[in-house]
Design a protein around this motif. Structure first.
Motif, mmCIF file in Angstrom:
data_model
loop_
_atom_site.group_PDB
_atom_site.id
_atom_site.type_symbol
_atom_site.label_atom_id
_atom_site.label_comp_id
_atom_site.label_asym_id
_atom_site.label_seq_id
_atom_site.Cartn_x
_atom_site.Cartn_y
_atom_site.Cartn_z
ATOM 1 N N GLY A 149 -14.169 0.143 0.814
ATOM 2 C CA GLY A 149 -13.193 1.156 1.059
ATOM 3 C C GLY A 149 -12.026 1.066 2.065
ATOM 4 N N ALA A 150 -11.775 0.150 3.024
ATOM 5 C CA ALA A 150 -10.411 -0.392 2.996
ATOM 6 C C ALA A 150 -9.689 -0.818 2.671
ATOM 7 C CB ALA A 150 -11.187 -1.554 3.963
ATOM 8 N N LEU A 151 -9.742 -0.656 0.823
ATOM 9 C CA LEU A 151 -9.031 -0.973 0.192
ATOM 10 C C LEU A 151 -7.977 0.145 -0.448
ATOM 11 C CD1 LEU A 151 -7.024 -3.033 -2.698
ATOM 12 C CD2 LEU A 151 -8.998 -2.602 -3.650
ATOM 13 N N ALA A 152 -8.959 1.263 -0.705
ATOM 14 C CA ALA A 152 -8.879 2.435 -1.571
ATOM 15 C C ALA A 152 -7.514 2.924 0.042
ATOM 16 C CB ALA A 152 -10.370 3.792 -0.943
ATOM 17 N N SER A 153 -8.448 2.947 1.693
ATOM 18 C CA SER A 153 -7.586 3.759 1.810
ATOM 19 C C SER A 153 -6.060 3.509 2.409
ATOM 20 C CB SER A 153 -8.405 3.281 3.957
ATOM 21 O OG SER A 153 -9.871 3.322 4.155
ATOM 22 N N GLY A 154 -6.362 1.281 2.402
ATOM 23 C CA GLY A 154 -4.758 0.970 2.189
ATOM 24 C C GLY A 154 -4.406 1.173 1.102
ATOM 25 N N VAL A 155 -4.872 1.573 0.085
ATOM 26 C CA VAL A 155 -3.539 2.251 -1.220
ATOM 27 C C VAL A 155 -3.000 3.296 -1.032
ATOM 28 C CG1 VAL A 155 -3.946 2.913 -3.243
ATOM 29 C CG2 VAL A 155 -4.634 0.621 -2.718
ATOM 30 N N HIS A 156 -3.809 4.397 0.107
ATOM 31 C CA HIS A 156 -3.573 5.543 0.707
ATOM 32 C C HIS A 156 -2.256 5.724 1.302
ATOM 33 C CE1 HIS A 156 -7.571 7.793 -1.181
ATOM 34 N NE2 HIS A 156 -6.565 8.096 -1.649
ATOM 35 N N GLY A 173 15.701 -2.401 -1.305
ATOM 36 C CA GLY A 173 14.796 -2.000 -1.031
ATOM 37 C C GLY A 173 14.166 -0.756 -1.478
ATOM 38 N N HIS A 174 15.440 0.061 -1.868
ATOM 39 C CA HIS A 174 14.561 1.378 -3.255
ATOM 40 C C HIS A 174 13.727 0.827 -4.731
ATOM 41 C CE1 HIS A 174 15.219 5.215 -4.421
ATOM 42 N NE2 HIS A 174 15.789 4.821 -5.471
ATOM 43 N N GLY A 175 14.618 -0.641 -4.659
ATOM 44 C CA GLY A 175 14.297 -1.073 -6.136
ATOM 45 C C GLY A 175 12.431 -1.921 -5.417
ATOM 46 N N LEU A 176 12.465 -2.621 -4.496
ATOM 47 C CA LEU A 176 11.462 -2.632 -4.392
ATOM 48 C C LEU A 176 10.220 -1.895 -3.867
ATOM 49 C CD1 LEU A 176 10.091 -5.308 -3.923
ATOM 50 C CD2 LEU A 176 10.223 -5.483 -1.574
ATOM 51 N N LEU A 177 10.364 -0.709 -3.306
ATOM 52 C CA LEU A 177 9.478 -0.083 -3.284
ATOM 53 C C LEU A 177 9.222 0.836 -4.789
ATOM 54 C CD1 LEU A 177 11.151 1.480 -0.043
ATOM 55 C CD2 LEU A 177 8.616 0.737 -0.738
ATOM 56 N N ALA A 178 9.635 1.219 -5.735
ATOM 57 C CA ALA A 178 9.932 1.133 -6.784
ATOM 58 C C ALA A 178 8.809 0.690 -7.148
ATOM 59 C CB ALA A 178 11.278 1.899 -7.723
ATOM 60 N N TRP A 179 8.564 -0.307 -7.384
ATOM 61 C CA TRP A 179 7.440 -1.693 -8.284
ATOM 62 C C TRP A 179 6.559 -1.377 -7.536
ATOM 63 C CZ3 TRP A 179 7.971 -2.476 -12.791
ATOM 64 C CH2 TRP A 179 9.528 -2.142 -13.713
ATOM 65 N N ILE A 180 6.448 -1.688 -6.290
ATOM 66 C CA ILE A 180 5.387 -1.402 -5.295
ATOM 67 C C ILE A 180 4.844 -0.370 -5.726
ATOM 68 C CG2 ILE A 180 4.835 -0.822 -2.567
ATOM 69 C CD1 ILE A 180 7.134 -3.083 -1.955
ATOM 70 N N GLY A 181 5.530 1.043 -5.600
ATOM 71 C CA GLY A 181 5.214 2.285 -5.816
ATOM 72 C C GLY A 181 3.961 2.623 -7.079
ATOM 73 N N ILE A 182 4.337 1.868 -8.130
ATOM 74 C CA ILE A 182 3.929 2.024 -9.544
ATOM 75 C C ILE A 182 2.749 1.008 -9.540
ATOM 76 C CG2 ILE A 182 4.619 0.929 -11.938
ATOM 77 C CD1 ILE A 182 7.215 1.398 -11.792
ATOM 78 N N ALA A 183 2.859 -0.095 -8.965
ATOM 79 C CA ALA A 183 1.339 -1.263 -8.880
ATOM 80 C C ALA A 183 0.560 0.618 -7.536
ATOM 81 C CB ALA A 183 1.814 -1.747 -7.795
ATOM 82 N N LEU A 184 0.589 1.001 -6.432
ATOM 83 C CA LEU A 184 0.109 1.632 -5.738
ATOM 84 C C LEU A 184 -0.781 2.690 -7.051
ATOM 85 C CD1 LEU A 184 1.968 1.572 -2.446
ATOM 86 C CD2 LEU A 184 -0.521 0.299 -2.494
#
Length: 419
Positions: A77-84, A135-146
């Motif tokens: 549940g904590a992981l799901a909240s963190g992903v959100h 930052g924009h490029g890094l967030l893109a990859w993080i967003g794909i993972a999430l």
């Protein structure tokens, strides 16, 4: 049966997901498209700002409408909240860093959201550009993972746990919508890939050393200037035949340019052509067509009036990368004398001053019409010139790498003889 989200929350959820899939599909390709991706870059910005606006609405709805209770506790549940939480940070951070990126770029490209609503640049220092870009490029990859984690979690609940959690985002527990709504995400990605321009065919590598490549490039840049610097040998005979044995009687006539004339330009751009024109210009012309050596020509162009019919590109033209209008608002062409190259055909060699640089420049033109009397004598003038833009520092930035070295200039107007 698990409580569902509100209808507006469901609509926003799937709309944002589809737009994010579209952004990922387009964003991956933008860097490799160069100048060919200009219009897609503008669309990417517009969709990004749309995602930002919808996310802000989604956050407001999250606290306005009651949300279903969590179905799972513990670390899952904590992981799901963190992903959100991470997804919300991504949906806010990616558009904001993209906005900061274009606001701090060396070339100030204007933004009109979907070609209509102007988006101002953020008042950020130019030194923050690298931070925004990274930052924009890094967030893109993080967003794909999430994004992938979120989808994996939904599939786990639906197929492995069978707790019906996914129905909270499907109105009416409709099986059709259960398939159609996730298909929107795939549709967004496919649409993003579909609008990408076709890859250009790469020419076969020539067996040349690097020094030879550089020499060819330098020759291309100098080609137009070389044409302007010297008259073709084949015109020599025509020039001699045109020379009159008698001297002209009286001073050469002056001509007034009539409304409705046109000065246009065209430049290649990665296999395509960008065409535009200047809306404001004046011309002072003195010339006896029978004695072209008497010509005295001065054309002044208001560079701020340049337009290629695209609001984004038009906003770039006055900048330092192109015309530098703030420091050099006008361009002038001055020629003393002309020479005949054939019946009613002429060539004038003069000086073009553009963006503070003066270089030799030639124009070719034809005259049609009759002299008539001093009151009604009119001539139609049409002509062209080839300008080596790099000699004048026009197109000196990263967004100009796909432009050809030569710019084709054309003009046509009607001139009436002054009394």
């Amino acid at each position: 049966m698990p409580q569902r989200y509100s209808l507006i929350a469901i609509i926003l959820h799937w709309a944002i997901a589809a737009l994010l899939a579209f952004q990922i599909a387009v964003g991956w390709a933008l860097e490799d498209l160069g100048a060919r991706g200009f219009s897609l870059y503008q669309l990417h910005k517009s969709v990004g700002m749309t995602i930002l606006a919808l996310t802000l609405v989604r956050i407001a709805v999250r606290y306005w409408k009651p949300r279903p209770a969590k179905l799972e506790g513990g670390w899952q549940g904590a992981l799901a909240s963190g992903v959100h939480v991470g997804l919300y940070a991504f949906m806010l951070g990616a558009p904001l860093t993209g906005w900061a990126l274009v606001s701090t770029a060396k070339v100030k490209v204007p933004t009109l959201l979907f070609g209509i609503l102007p988006l101002p640049h953020l008042p950020l220092p130019a030194a923050s550009h690298a931070l925004a870009e990274n930052g924009h490029g890094l967030l893109a990859w993080i967003g794909i993972a999430l994004f992938l984690l979120h989808v994996a979690g939904a599939l786990r609940h639906h197929f492995l746990m069978g707790d019906g959690l996914i129905w909270r985002m499907v109105p009416g527990r409709s099986a059709v919508l259960l398939v159609a709504l996730p298909a929107l995400i795939l549709g967004g990605f496919v649409a993003g890939r579909a609008i990408l321009p076709a890859p250009q065919a790469k020419p076969a590598p020539a067996p040349m050393v690097q020094e030879a490549d550089n020499e060819v490039e330098a020759a291309n840049v100098a080609q137009a200037e070389a044409v302007n610097a010297a008259a073709p040998a084949e015109n020599a005979a025509a020039n001699i035949m045109q020379a009159a044995t008698e001297q002209p009687v009286g001073p050469p006539p002056a001509w007034t340019v009539q409304p409705g004339g046109h000065i246009g330009f065209s430049v290649g751009n990665d296999g395509e052509a960008i065409k535009g024109s200047f809306a404001k210009w004046t011309a002072a012309i003195v010339m006896d067509p029978d004695h072209p050596d008497s010509a005295d020509i001065r054309v002044t162009i208001d560079m701020a009036s340049a337009s290629v019919g695209d609001a984004y590109k038009d906003g770039m033209l006055p900048g330092d990368e192109f015309f530098g209008v703030a420091a050099h608002p006008t361009a002038t062409f001055v020629a003393k004398g002309a020479e005949a190259t054939g019946p009613n055909r002429y060539r004038a060699s003069g000086t073009l001053t553009l963006k503070g640089v003066s270089k030799p420049q030639a124009i070719r033109f034809t005259l049609s019409g009759k002299n008539g009397t001093a009151k009604d004598a009119t001539r139609k003038v049409s002509g062209s010139a080839t300008i080596a833009r790099q000699s004048f520092g026009v197109g000196n930035g990263d967004s100009s790498t796909g432009l050809t070295p030569q710019v084709a200039l054309t003009f046509d107007f009607t001139a009436k003889r002054k009394e």
